[in-house]
Write an enzyme that holds these catalytic residues in place. Sequence first.
Site, mmCIF file in Angstrom:
data_model
loop_
_atom_site.group_PDB
_atom_site.id
_atom_site.type_symbol
_atom_site.label_atom_id
_atom_site.label_comp_id
_atom_site.label_asym_id
_atom_site.label_seq_id
_atom_site.Cartn_x
_atom_site.Cartn_y
_atom_site.Cartn_z
ATOM 1 N N ASN A 212 115.928 -20.450 23.356
ATOM 2 C CA ASN A 212 115.122 -20.303 24.575
ATOM 3 C C ASN A 212 115.874 -20.790 25.812
ATOM 4 O O ASN A 212 115.751 -20.204 26.895
ATOM 5 C CB ASN A 212 113.779 -21.025 24.423
ATOM 6 N N LEU A 254 118.573 -9.662 31.349
ATOM 7 C CA LEU A 254 119.396 -9.682 32.552
ATOM 8 C C LEU A 254 118.657 -8.912 33.650
ATOM 9 O O LEU A 254 119.268 -8.353 34.536
ATOM 10 C CB LEU A 254 120.748 -9.030 32.221
ATOM 11 N N GLY A 257 114.476 -10.577 39.140
ATOM 12 C CA GLY A 257 113.142 -10.413 39.732
ATOM 13 C C GLY A 257 112.496 -11.752 39.985
ATOM 14 O O GLY A 257 113.106 -12.659 40.560
ATOM 15 N N CYS A 264 106.283 -20.699 26.857
ATOM 16 C CA CYS A 264 107.447 -21.158 26.081
ATOM 17 C C CYS A 264 108.655 -21.532 26.930
ATOM 18 O O CYS A 264 109.007 -22.697 27.024
ATOM 19 C CB CYS A 264 107.829 -20.090 25.060
ATOM 20 N N LYS A 267 108.450 -24.583 29.639
ATOM 21 C CA LYS A 267 108.227 -25.927 29.099
ATOM 22 C C LYS A 267 109.284 -26.281 28.054
ATOM 23 O O LYS A 267 109.631 -27.462 27.896
ATOM 24 C CB LYS A 267 106.803 -26.094 28.550
ATOM 25 N N LYS A 327 103.842 -11.671 31.721
ATOM 26 C CA LYS A 327 104.688 -10.506 31.470
ATOM 27 C C LYS A 327 103.782 -9.386 30.985
ATOM 28 O O LYS A 327 102.630 -9.643 30.593
ATOM 29 C CB LYS A 327 105.782 -10.823 30.455
HETATM 30 C C1 UGA Z 1 110.045 -16.250 24.409
HETATM 31 C C2 UGA Z 1 111.272 -15.837 23.597
HETATM 32 O O1 UGA Z 1 111.775 -14.572 24.057
HETATM 33 C C3 UGA Z 1 110.917 -15.732 22.121
HETATM 34 O O2 UGA Z 1 112.080 -15.427 21.363
HETATM 35 C C4 UGA Z 1 110.325 -17.063 21.673
HETATM 36 O O3 UGA Z 1 109.905 -16.991 20.313
HETATM 37 C C5 UGA Z 1 109.115 -17.399 22.524
HETATM 38 O O4 UGA Z 1 109.511 -17.460 23.901
HETATM 39 C C6 UGA Z 1 108.592 -18.716 22.068
HETATM 40 O O5 UGA Z 1 109.298 -19.719 22.233
HETATM 41 O O6 UGA Z 1 107.531 -18.749 21.442
HETATM 42 P P1 UGA Z 1 107.892 -14.931 25.319
HETATM 43 O O7 UGA Z 1 107.547 -16.208 26.029
HETATM 44 O O8 UGA Z 1 106.849 -14.190 24.561
HETATM 45 O O9 UGA Z 1 109.093 -15.199 24.284
HETATM 46 O O10 UGA Z 1 108.407 -13.946 26.445
HETATM 47 P P2 UGA Z 1 109.786 -13.260 26.850
HETATM 48 O O11 UGA Z 1 109.751 -11.841 26.520
HETATM 49 O O12 UGA Z 1 110.923 -14.067 26.373
HETATM 50 O O13 UGA Z 1 109.694 -13.393 28.433
HETATM 51 C C7 UGA Z 1 109.699 -14.686 29.051
HETATM 52 C C8 UGA Z 1 109.672 -14.551 30.551
HETATM 53 O O14 UGA Z 1 110.942 -14.127 31.023
HETATM 54 C C9 UGA Z 1 108.658 -13.548 31.090
HETATM 55 O O15 UGA Z 1 107.997 -14.142 32.196
HETATM 56 C C10 UGA Z 1 109.505 -12.380 31.537
HETATM 57 O O16 UGA Z 1 108.927 -11.689 32.598
HETATM 58 C C11 UGA Z 1 110.780 -13.081 31.957
HETATM 59 N N1 UGA Z 1 112.001 -12.254 31.916
HETATM 60 C C12 UGA Z 1 112.442 -11.760 30.730
HETATM 61 C C13 UGA Z 1 112.706 -12.011 33.079
HETATM 62 O O17 UGA Z 1 112.332 -12.477 34.165
HETATM 63 N N2 UGA Z 1 113.856 -11.268 33.016
HETATM 64 C C14 UGA Z 1 114.314 -10.755 31.860
HETATM 65 O O18 UGA Z 1 115.371 -10.094 31.866
HETATM 66 C C15 UGA Z 1 113.590 -11.002 30.688
#
Ligand code: UGA
Length: 439
Positions: A212, A254, A257, A264, A267, A327
């Site tokens: 993470n 990558l 925005g 997750c 924190k 998201k």
């Molecule tokens: C994240 C991890 O991706 C999982 O592998 C992990 O299991 C999980 O946390 C956890 O610890 O339980 P999640 O919080 O569901 O998963 O969401 P993500 O898809 O990782 O997105 C996290 C945030 O990053 C979102 O707000 C999303 O909008 C943002 N993001 C993601 C970006 O701003 N840019 C990106 O390129 C990708």
Amino acid sequence: MRITVIGTGYLGAVHAAGMAELGHDVLGVDVDADKIESLSRGHAPFFEPGFPELLRNNIAAGRLKFSTSLKEAAEFGDVHFICVGTPQRPGSTAADMKYVDAVIEGLVPNLNRASLIVGKSTVPVGTAARLSTMVAGLAPVGAKVEVAWNPEFLREGFAVNDTLHPDRLVVGVTSAEADDTLREVYRTILEAGTPYISTDVATAELVKVSANAFLATKISFINAISEICEAVGADIMPLAAALGHDARIGNRFLSPGLGFGGGCLPKDIRAFLARAEELGIEESLTFLRNVDSINVNRRQRAVNLARDMLGGSLENKRIAVLGAAFKPNSDDVRDSPALCVANALQSQGANVRVHDPEAVENARASYPGLNYTTEVDKAFEGAQLTVHLTEWQEYRQLDLAHLSTLVTSPCILDARNTLDIDHWRAAGWTVRAMGRPTR
Ligand code: UGA
């Protein structure tokens, strides 16, 4: 196998149904009686694509039941997964372990046979070892109880697929028996060729927080470059695409925005840093402080851009907010960048109307002072500015000619860089996008 999954939030409920789908007999346990009642009736208490079907099918097949009783869990299962939350501790950046500890205290004294407790929650390194000591003091005589760690990497919105087809399984164990048990739990997944990394418990705990931390760093990296682009009139989108073509960098996570939110990433990086401080090695992780501040600054930057677009003041301005969830494909609003921005706009005098296809109920509970709608047209009505804050697919398919008749002023800020801004401009809209040149 007879498995319990303790804590049926976004992670645990899907894990419970996933384990039943693999053919195990599963009991899901939670202290929240309403949630258990809802799950028992086959109603998903949160939005997760594919989960309602998985839940209902496995209840109907008789493999999945729910309870609020840890005593019942102790009697039912041989393997107990802990999936309770480890939120940020109030007044601190460290993880709050009270829910994990409460499970151990409630479960272990009731165990009357050899059992394996498997932590899945994201925890500070050293937790499994600490819990093993607790368990040794609480387990009844004759009950051999071991603690293992098996971090979860599922993403909300893809949780069902990530549970049934994970890209890797990581287990931290202290005995060959525990390893054998976990191989048996995941036999079907392993037979599909999924990589299986069996290691010690501290390493398994660290894999999760490191993953993470890396993902958060990658996002903040591209957002830091995005700030440079804004300063010099360069364009972050082709820049990110060009970086992503280098296979060593890769284009995933990558996307520049508004930055990351959710229950997750934010924190977890703070808790990782707090743990490093406790261990006296915080210098190795100080960069995570920058990762966090770059991320939080994006929210302020979005507010500033919105104010600029409105001529320097937010006072009494009608703003349509697209998105509340942290998201798309989720109704989770924990540390949602979208809601943080919406709330900041409103508290600086704007009159926001927030649209989200799934998260309005949760958003209202967290920020009751904002106006909400589940009809996208209603958000646009009379708007002097539209801000795109959560990149739901449906926002890419809006009928722009129709929207132009609803708004007072056709102006949009794309804070997620997923709209076709040339298309919006061609339809007569003034567009700003984070990290992209103004035209
Ligand atoms: C994240 C991890 O991706 C999982 O592998 C992990 O299991 C999980 O946390 C956890 O610890 O339980 P999640 O919080 O569901 O998963 O969401 P993500 O898809 O990782 O997105 C996290 C945030 O990053 C979102 O707000 C999303 O909008 C943002 N993001 C993601 C970006 O701003 N840019 C990106 O390129 C990708």
